[in-house]
Design an enzyme around this catalytic site. Sequence first.
Site, PDB file in Angstrom:
ATOM      1  N   HIS A 100      33.613  39.003  45.557  1.00  0.00           N
ATOM      2  CA  HIS A 100      34.049  38.719  44.366  1.00  0.00           C
ATOM      3  C   HIS A 100      35.496  38.029  43.741  1.00  0.00           C
ATOM      4  CE1 HIS A 100      34.362  42.549  44.580  1.00  0.00           C
ATOM      5  NE2 HIS A 100      35.603  42.798  43.023  1.00  0.00           N
ATOM      6  N   HIS A 102      38.525  37.590  41.305  1.00  0.00           N
ATOM      7  CA  HIS A 102      38.952  38.089  39.701  1.00  0.00           C
ATOM      8  C   HIS A 102      39.818  36.970  39.485  1.00  0.00           C
ATOM      9  CE1 HIS A 102      38.044  43.027  40.177  1.00  0.00           C
ATOM     10  NE2 HIS A 102      38.253  42.228  41.306  1.00  0.00           N
TER      11      HIS A 102
HETATM   12  P1  AMP Z   1      37.076  45.536  43.184  1.00  0.00           P
HETATM   13  O1  AMP Z   1      36.089  45.978  44.495  1.00  0.00           O
HETATM   14  O2  AMP Z   1      37.886  46.766  43.244  1.00  0.00           O
HETATM   15  O3  AMP Z   1      37.805  44.074  43.806  1.00  0.00           O
HETATM   16  O4  AMP Z   1      36.621  45.412  41.249  1.00  0.00           O
HETATM   17  C1  AMP Z   1      34.737  45.582  41.849  1.00  0.00           C
HETATM   18  C2  AMP Z   1      34.866  45.277  40.410  1.00  0.00           C
HETATM   19  O5  AMP Z   1      33.272  44.631  39.405  1.00  0.00           O
HETATM   20  C3  AMP Z   1      35.413  46.120  39.406  1.00  0.00           C
HETATM   21  O6  AMP Z   1      36.480  46.092  38.557  1.00  0.00           O
HETATM   22  C4  AMP Z   1      34.463  46.473  38.053  1.00  0.00           C
HETATM   23  O7  AMP Z   1      34.894  46.144  36.853  1.00  0.00           O
HETATM   24  C5  AMP Z   1      33.300  45.240  38.703  1.00  0.00           C
HETATM   25  N1  AMP Z   1      32.167  45.710  38.095  1.00  0.00           N
HETATM   26  C6  AMP Z   1      31.209  47.145  38.784  1.00  0.00           C
HETATM   27  N2  AMP Z   1      30.419  46.319  38.205  1.00  0.00           N
HETATM   28  C7  AMP Z   1      30.124  45.820  37.465  1.00  0.00           C
HETATM   29  C8  AMP Z   1      28.874  45.185  36.507  1.00  0.00           C
HETATM   30  N3  AMP Z   1      27.451  45.945  36.472  1.00  0.00           N
HETATM   31  N4  AMP Z   1      29.663  43.396  35.825  1.00  0.00           N
HETATM   32  C9  AMP Z   1      30.386  42.953  36.046  1.00  0.00           C
HETATM   33  N5  AMP Z   1      31.035  43.938  37.002  1.00  0.00           N
HETATM   34  C10 AMP Z   1      31.243  44.824  37.007  1.00  0.00           C
END
Ligand code: AMP
Length: 149
Positions: A100, A102
């Site tokens: 993903h 950001h």
């Molecule tokens: P990272 O893997 O550290 O780059 O970030 C994962 C991101 O996914 C975090 O900012 C979480 O807040 C977000 N996240 C986790 N579960 C969900 C969800 N069900 N819907 C939207 N965002 C999510």
Amino acid sequence: MSGCIFCRIVAGTAPAHRVYEDETLCAFLDIRPIARGHTLVIPKPHATNLDDLDHELGARIFTLGHRLAKALRRSDLGADGANLLLNDGKSAFQTVHHVHLHVVPRRRGDLLTVARGFVLRRGPEPEAAAAAIRTGLDRLDAEERESRA
Ligand code: AMP
Ligand code: ZN
């Protein structure tokens, strides 16, 4: 992957505030936003990390992140910049193991708000924020159509 939360969002079996979707990509609001309108861009097919991701899909993810950064500037969220960030692998703080990107809206002088956002990770009225970004994308499309005409 049935156990993957982002695959469940793609399948529609987990909730999300979507801002964009096509055959290969999906973009939706981060559930714990650093700033209002914090969006995640994901490939629809599951890829755990960049090692696992098709190059063409990687380019499309960035292209959509680029468009969202432009759309945020055209939205009513008041952004005049964005941070684009991709955490690749556990050592890089990746916590959801479906690739993903950001896209975090920024505005001049927002340092304290963003610092607070890092701690609180809450955003008011997510549906309105998602609608504002969709409107920003519509405005960007219209602008591009006009410049081609
Ligand atoms: P990272 O893997 O550290 O780059 O970030 C994962 C991101 O996914 C975090 O900012 C979480 O807040 C977000 N996240 C986790 N579960 C969900 C969800 N069900 N819907 C939207 N965002 C999510
Ligand atoms: Zn997945």
